[in-house]
Design a protein around this motif. Structure first.
Motif, PDB file in Angstrom:
ATOM      1  N   LYS A 215       0.833  -1.207   0.000  1.00  0.00           N
ATOM      2  CA  LYS A 215       0.000   0.000   0.000  1.00  0.00           C
ATOM      3  C   LYS A 215       0.870   1.261   0.000  1.00  0.00           C
ATOM      4  CE  LYS A 215      -4.289   1.453   2.312  1.00  0.00           C
ATOM      5  NZ  LYS A 215      -4.280   2.829   2.000  1.00  0.00           N
ATOM      6  N   ASP A 216       0.452   2.254  -0.756  1.00  0.00           N
ATOM      7  CA  ASP A 216       1.147   3.547  -0.876  1.00  0.00           C
ATOM      8  C   ASP A 216       2.548   3.428  -1.471  1.00  0.00           C
ATOM      9  OD1 ASP A 216      -1.093   4.726   0.300  1.00  0.00           O
ATOM     10  OD2 ASP A 216      -0.273   4.467   2.311  1.00  0.00           O
ATOM     11  N   SER A 217       2.889   2.259  -2.003  1.00  0.00           N
ATOM     12  CA  SER A 217       4.224   2.095  -2.561  1.00  0.00           C
ATOM     13  C   SER A 217       4.175   1.530  -3.983  1.00  0.00           C
ATOM     14  CB  SER A 217       5.060   1.203  -1.638  1.00  0.00           C
ATOM     15  OG  SER A 217       6.296   0.899  -2.240  1.00  0.00           O
ATOM     16  N   GLN A 218       3.857   0.227  -4.110  1.00  0.00           N
ATOM     17  CA  GLN A 218       3.871  -0.350  -5.461  1.00  0.00           C
ATOM     18  C   GLN A 218       3.025  -1.614  -5.577  1.00  0.00           C
ATOM     19  OE1 GLN A 218       7.328  -3.053  -6.319  1.00  0.00           O
ATOM     20  NE2 GLN A 218       8.444  -1.474  -5.249  1.00  0.00           N
ATOM     21  N   ILE A 219       2.701  -1.938  -6.832  1.00  0.00           N
ATOM     22  CA  ILE A 219       2.056  -3.219  -7.177  1.00  0.00           C
ATOM     23  C   ILE A 219       2.919  -3.836  -8.275  1.00  0.00           C
ATOM     24  CG2 ILE A 219      -0.100  -4.375  -7.798  1.00  0.00           C
ATOM     25  CD1 ILE A 219      -1.491  -1.622  -7.547  1.00  0.00           C
ATOM     26  N   ARG A 220       3.198  -5.121  -8.162  1.00  0.00           N
ATOM     27  CA  ARG A 220       4.027  -5.798  -9.163  1.00  0.00           C
ATOM     28  C   ARG A 220       3.246  -6.922  -9.854  1.00  0.00           C
ATOM     29  NH1 ARG A 220       9.298  -3.908  -8.152  1.00  0.00           N
ATOM     30  NH2 ARG A 220      10.114  -5.208  -9.812  1.00  0.00           N
ATOM     31  N   TYR A 221       3.431  -7.010 -11.166  1.00  0.00           N
ATOM     32  CA  TYR A 221       2.807  -8.056 -11.979  1.00  0.00           C
ATOM     33  C   TYR A 221       3.873  -8.626 -12.915  1.00  0.00           C
ATOM     34  CZ  TYR A 221      -1.090  -4.739 -11.121  1.00  0.00           C
ATOM     35  OH  TYR A 221      -1.988  -3.853 -10.578  1.00  0.00           O
ATOM     36  N   LYS A 222       3.689  -9.866 -13.364  1.00  0.00           N
ATOM     37  CA  LYS A 222       4.595 -10.366 -14.411  1.00  0.00           C
ATOM     38  C   LYS A 222       3.762 -10.805 -15.619  1.00  0.00           C
ATOM     39  CE  LYS A 222       5.048 -15.170 -13.092  1.00  0.00           C
ATOM     40  NZ  LYS A 222       5.557 -16.114 -12.179  1.00  0.00           N
ATOM     41  N   GLY A 223       4.382 -10.757 -16.792  1.00  0.00           N
ATOM     42  CA  GLY A 223       3.692 -11.139 -18.023  1.00  0.00           C
ATOM     43  C   GLY A 223       3.220 -12.585 -17.934  1.00  0.00           C
ATOM     44  N   ASN A 224       2.002 -12.833 -18.386  1.00  0.00           N
ATOM     45  CA  ASN A 224       1.415 -14.176 -18.331  1.00  0.00           C
ATOM     46  C   ASN A 224       1.857 -14.988 -19.554  1.00  0.00           C
ATOM     47  OD1 ASN A 224      -0.187 -16.441 -18.162  1.00  0.00           O
ATOM     48  ND2 ASN A 224      -2.144 -15.356 -18.258  1.00  0.00           N
ATOM     49  N   LYS A 225       2.778 -15.919 -19.331  1.00  0.00           N
ATOM     50  CA  LYS A 225       3.344 -16.723 -20.432  1.00  0.00           C
ATOM     51  C   LYS A 225       2.306 -17.692 -21.029  1.00  0.00           C
ATOM     52  CE  LYS A 225       7.609 -15.148 -19.965  1.00  0.00           C
ATOM     53  NZ  LYS A 225       7.485 -13.718 -20.241  1.00  0.00           N
ATOM     54  N   GLN A 226       1.198 -17.909 -20.312  1.00  0.00           N
ATOM     55  CA  GLN A 226       0.195 -18.863 -20.800  1.00  0.00           C
ATOM     56  C   GLN A 226      -1.065 -18.149 -21.304  1.00  0.00           C
ATOM     57  OE1 GLN A 226      -0.232 -21.335 -17.137  1.00  0.00           O
ATOM     58  NE2 GLN A 226       0.477 -22.991 -18.464  1.00  0.00           N
ATOM     59  N   TYR A 227      -0.929 -16.850 -21.584  1.00  0.00           N
ATOM     60  CA  TYR A 227      -2.122 -16.074 -21.946  1.00  0.00           C
ATOM     61  C   TYR A 227      -2.730 -16.577 -23.250  1.00  0.00           C
ATOM     62  CZ  TYR A 227      -5.191 -12.000 -22.289  1.00  0.00           C
ATOM     63  OH  TYR A 227      -6.288 -11.174 -22.355  1.00  0.00           O
ATOM     64  N   TRP A 228      -4.067 -16.602 -23.306  1.00  0.00           N
ATOM     65  CA  TRP A 228      -4.780 -17.147 -24.469  1.00  0.00           C
ATOM     66  C   TRP A 228      -4.619 -16.288 -25.729  1.00  0.00           C
ATOM     67  CZ3 TRP A 228      -8.709 -13.889 -26.142  1.00  0.00           C
ATOM     68  CH2 TRP A 228      -9.217 -12.978 -25.200  1.00  0.00           C
ATOM     69  N   ALA A 229      -4.205 -15.018 -25.545  1.00  0.00           N
ATOM     70  CA  ALA A 229      -3.912 -14.157 -26.716  1.00  0.00           C
ATOM     71  C   ALA A 229      -2.460 -13.701 -26.552  1.00  0.00           C
ATOM     72  CB  ALA A 229      -4.868 -12.972 -26.746  1.00  0.00           C
ATOM     73  N   PRO A 230      -1.482 -14.602 -26.866  1.00  0.00           N
ATOM     74  CA  PRO A 230      -0.073 -14.327 -26.532  1.00  0.00           C
ATOM     75  C   PRO A 230       0.470 -13.031 -27.141  1.00  0.00           C
ATOM     76  CG  PRO A 230      -0.280 -16.292 -27.926  1.00  0.00           C
ATOM     77  CD  PRO A 230      -1.654 -15.912 -27.502  1.00  0.00           C
ATOM     78  N   GLU A 231      -0.084 -12.605 -28.275  1.00  0.00           N
ATOM     79  CA  GLU A 231       0.399 -11.371 -28.928  1.00  0.00           C
ATOM     80  C   GLU A 231       0.125 -10.124 -28.091  1.00  0.00           C
ATOM     81  OE1 GLU A 231      -3.875 -11.911 -30.026  1.00  0.00           O
ATOM     82  OE2 GLU A 231      -2.151 -13.273 -29.867  1.00  0.00           O
ATOM     83  N   GLU A 232      -0.739 -10.265 -27.075  1.00  0.00           N
ATOM     84  CA  GLU A 232      -1.069  -9.114 -26.218  1.00  0.00           C
ATOM     85  C   GLU A 232      -0.075  -8.932 -25.065  1.00  0.00           C
ATOM     86  OE1 GLU A 232      -4.229  -6.957 -26.421  1.00  0.00           O
ATOM     87  OE2 GLU A 232      -3.491  -7.603 -28.375  1.00  0.00           O
ATOM     88  N   VAL A 233       0.808  -9.919 -24.863  1.00  0.00           N
ATOM     89  CA  VAL A 233       1.744  -9.837 -23.725  1.00  0.00           C
ATOM     90  C   VAL A 233       3.135  -9.529 -24.253  1.00  0.00           C
ATOM     91  CG1 VAL A 233       2.610 -11.000 -21.661  1.00  0.00           C
ATOM     92  CG2 VAL A 233       0.321 -11.522 -22.499  1.00  0.00           C
ATOM     93  N   LYS A 234       3.492  -8.236 -24.195  1.00  0.00           N
ATOM     94  CA  LYS A 234       4.783  -7.813 -24.742  1.00  0.00           C
ATOM     95  C   LYS A 234       5.736  -7.343 -23.640  1.00  0.00           C
ATOM     96  CE  LYS A 234       2.812  -6.649 -29.198  1.00  0.00           C
ATOM     97  NZ  LYS A 234       2.279  -5.584 -30.049  1.00  0.00           N
ATOM     98  N   LEU A 235       5.270  -7.409 -22.408  1.00  0.00           N
ATOM     99  CA  LEU A 235       6.091  -6.977 -21.265  1.00  0.00           C
ATOM    100  C   LEU A 235       6.354  -8.172 -20.365  1.00  0.00           C
ATOM    101  CD1 LEU A 235       4.069  -3.755 -20.333  1.00  0.00           C
ATOM    102  CD2 LEU A 235       6.291  -3.805 -21.497  1.00  0.00           C
TER     103      LEU A 235
END
Length: 530
Positions: A215-235
């Motif tokens: 809270k009040d600092s950061q949120i972290r996410y990682k690119g989903n390697k199994q995403y159903w539309a892989p062309e949408e995950v470029k990060l």
């Protein structure tokens, strides 16, 4: 041997430095506030929806940067029974995320859609009883009453049956509150006695997997390697760096500590536009900043009092000082770019002298103290609520009122307003789905009292117009009804519309394919960094 091992270790490090891992594509978004959580069905603020957006999908999705709806977790659908039934055919092979406590044993299917909507629809739902929460959008749009049933036809087909035609139904399902959750994960949380983790440790099917939140600092996410539309995950990694202060966000952007930010102060725009390393994306705002009068409280329950306050607001001065050229005067309860907007609506003449007499005639004594609530954060529809509140304080002091300015942390502010603790509040809205009902029903309908209707105004004549308009599919007929509703709302003054602001979004020139959403969403699917 030892020397050889050491050498290969050194060489190994050298090789590693040239591997794709070291060239990971990372993007930092300087966001403006801490989300209250990630269970989107509970929240209406863009801060909360932005934080959840990377994690989830919906049955249908808005096209990036536009208002058109396209397939999401549903690959197609049919509408039958004169608009009363919707059958969705679900996408196969879609995987849910995993976290340290949960690994899905199956792909997404109809059970997940049923869980998502039945939890909102059924007050006796076991998960809802274990984790009681409100669903403001679902309720304010009347879906709790209008959805008759949600059925699983087979593992990959779901049918919704409505009690009455809802012309905005598909648009509504593309909104954040309708994000699809994992029934299997919910079941595990229920058994473990931790249902609230659905809000703090989210699991979705979206392009990014949630990692952690401070809270009040950061949120972290990682690119989903199994995403159903892989062309949408470029990060590879996406980070939300939370900075309430707009000047800090801009400094970080200039130093390349973040590559996308939002809501710059109007005064900062000229310098940002000249910076060759940045790109300021500009768009006419699909938004409204307004003053909301709590019509359940005296003296604001009297129409002449609301009319007096309204005609004493010096809008021109506010737009010049607060919006500094990046806003246009609002006279209506929705923006002029929304279809069905009534151009004939005009403001009452600015007349503080007459306003003072009207207050006196309504029995409001000189020196009456009132509270004016001002948001603690910048919003696309209001770049500086504190300054706006100070200007209104001065406008209304001239009428003999004693105006006290109140503020709370953003989540608390919204929560307290929903229970009607305010006299008058500054608030606003960015459209969610391109349908007039998202303004006129969601913000001012009787069903929305206690959620997004902060004026707590329930007018039977107005309400029957917006309810009828939703149940007709012909756009001309809907327009006529919505225009009558706009006239009624203007006469009854539950709000004073102040401004529609221009949205300026500064991003690094290294960012490609970021699109400014008309709904004020920050969406990083399909976005890359050079």
């Amino acid at each position: 041997m030892h020397h050889l091992t050491l050498l290969s270790a050194v060489l190994g490090l050298g090789l590693l430095a040239n591997t794709p891992m070291a060239l990971a594509k990372n993007l930092v978004f300087c966001s403006e506030g801490s989300p209250a959580g990630f269970d989107t069905a509970q929240f209406t603020a863009a801060t909360d929806n932005d934080a959840a957006e990377p994690i989830y999908n919906r049955l249908v999705e808005f096209e990036r940067g536009g208002t058109a709806v396209q397939p999401g977790l549903a690959k197609n659908w049919e509408v039958a029974d004169g608009g009363l039934s919707y059958t969705f055919h679900l996408r196969e092979g879609v995987k849910f995320h995993a976290n340290k406590d949960f690994t899905p044993s199956r792909d997404f299917n109809a059970d997940d859609v049923l869980f998502t909507f039945q939890r909102m629809h059924d007050r006796e739902h076991p998960f809802r009883k274990a984790y009681p929460t409100e669903f403001p959008y679902f309720v304010s749009m009347g879906l709790d009453k209008n959805i008759k049933s949600i059925e699983k036809i087979d593992p990959m087909t779901v049918k919704f049956t409505l009690n009455a035609v809802d012309a905005a139904f598909i648009q509504n399902l593309a909104m954040s509150f309708a994000s699809v959750l994992s029934a299997e994960y919910a079941d595990q949380l229920l058994k473990a006695g931790k249902p609230s983790d659905i809000n703090q440790q989210p699991i979705g099917t979206g392009p990014f997997v949630f990692q952690r939140y401070q809270k009040d600092s950061q949120i972290r996410y990682k690119g989903n390697k199994q995403y159903w539309a892989p062309e949408e995950v470029k990060l590879d990694n996406l980070v939300f760096s939370i900075n309430v202060d707009p000047s800090v966000r801009i400094q970080k952007l200039r130093r390349d500590e973040c590559q996308v930010t939002l809501n710059p102060r109007p005064a900062d725009l000229p310098a940002l536009k000249q910076d060759k390393k940045l790109n300021v994306m500009e768009q006419a705002g699909f938004n409204l900043g307004y003053i909301s009068y709590n019509t359940e409280r005296a003296p604001f329950n009297q129409l002449p009092v609301r009319q007096a306050l309204d005609m004493a607001v010096n809008k021109d001065a506010i737009i010049s000082a607060v919006y500094q050229g990046a806003g246009q005067k609002a006279v209506n309860a929705m923006p002029p770019t929304q279809w069905s907007y009534d151009n004939s609506i005009k403001d009452a003449t600015y007349d503080p002298e007459k306003a003072k007499q009207m207050l006196k005639a309504a029995g409001v004594k000189e020196g009456t103290e009132i509270t004016l609530w001002a948001m603690p954060v910048q919003r696309p529809y209001n770049p500086n609520a504190k300054l706006m509140a100070e200007m209104l304080q001065s406008d209304w002091n001239k009428l003999g009122l004693k105006v006290r300015i109140v503020s709370y942390e953003w989540g608390e502010y919204l929560k307290r307003m929903k229970t009607g603790e305010h006299d008058i509040a500054l608030i606003g809205w960015t459209g969610d789905n391109g349908d007039p009902d998202n303004w006129l029903g969601t913000l001012f309908g009787c069903a929305a009292v206690g959620s997004n209707n902060y004026s707590r105004w329930c007018d039977p004549e107005y309400d029957s117009l917006v309810t009828k308009a939703k149940q007709v599919s012909d756009q001309e007929q809907r327009t006529t009804l919505y225009q009558q509703a706009q006239q009624r709302l203007k006469q009854q003054v539950p709000i004073t519309p102040v401004a529609h602001s221009t949205v300026n979004q500064p991003i690094s020139a290294k960012v490609t394919d970021f699109k400014v959403s008309p709904f004020g969403r920050n969406d990083f699917a399909g976005v890359s960094v050079d």
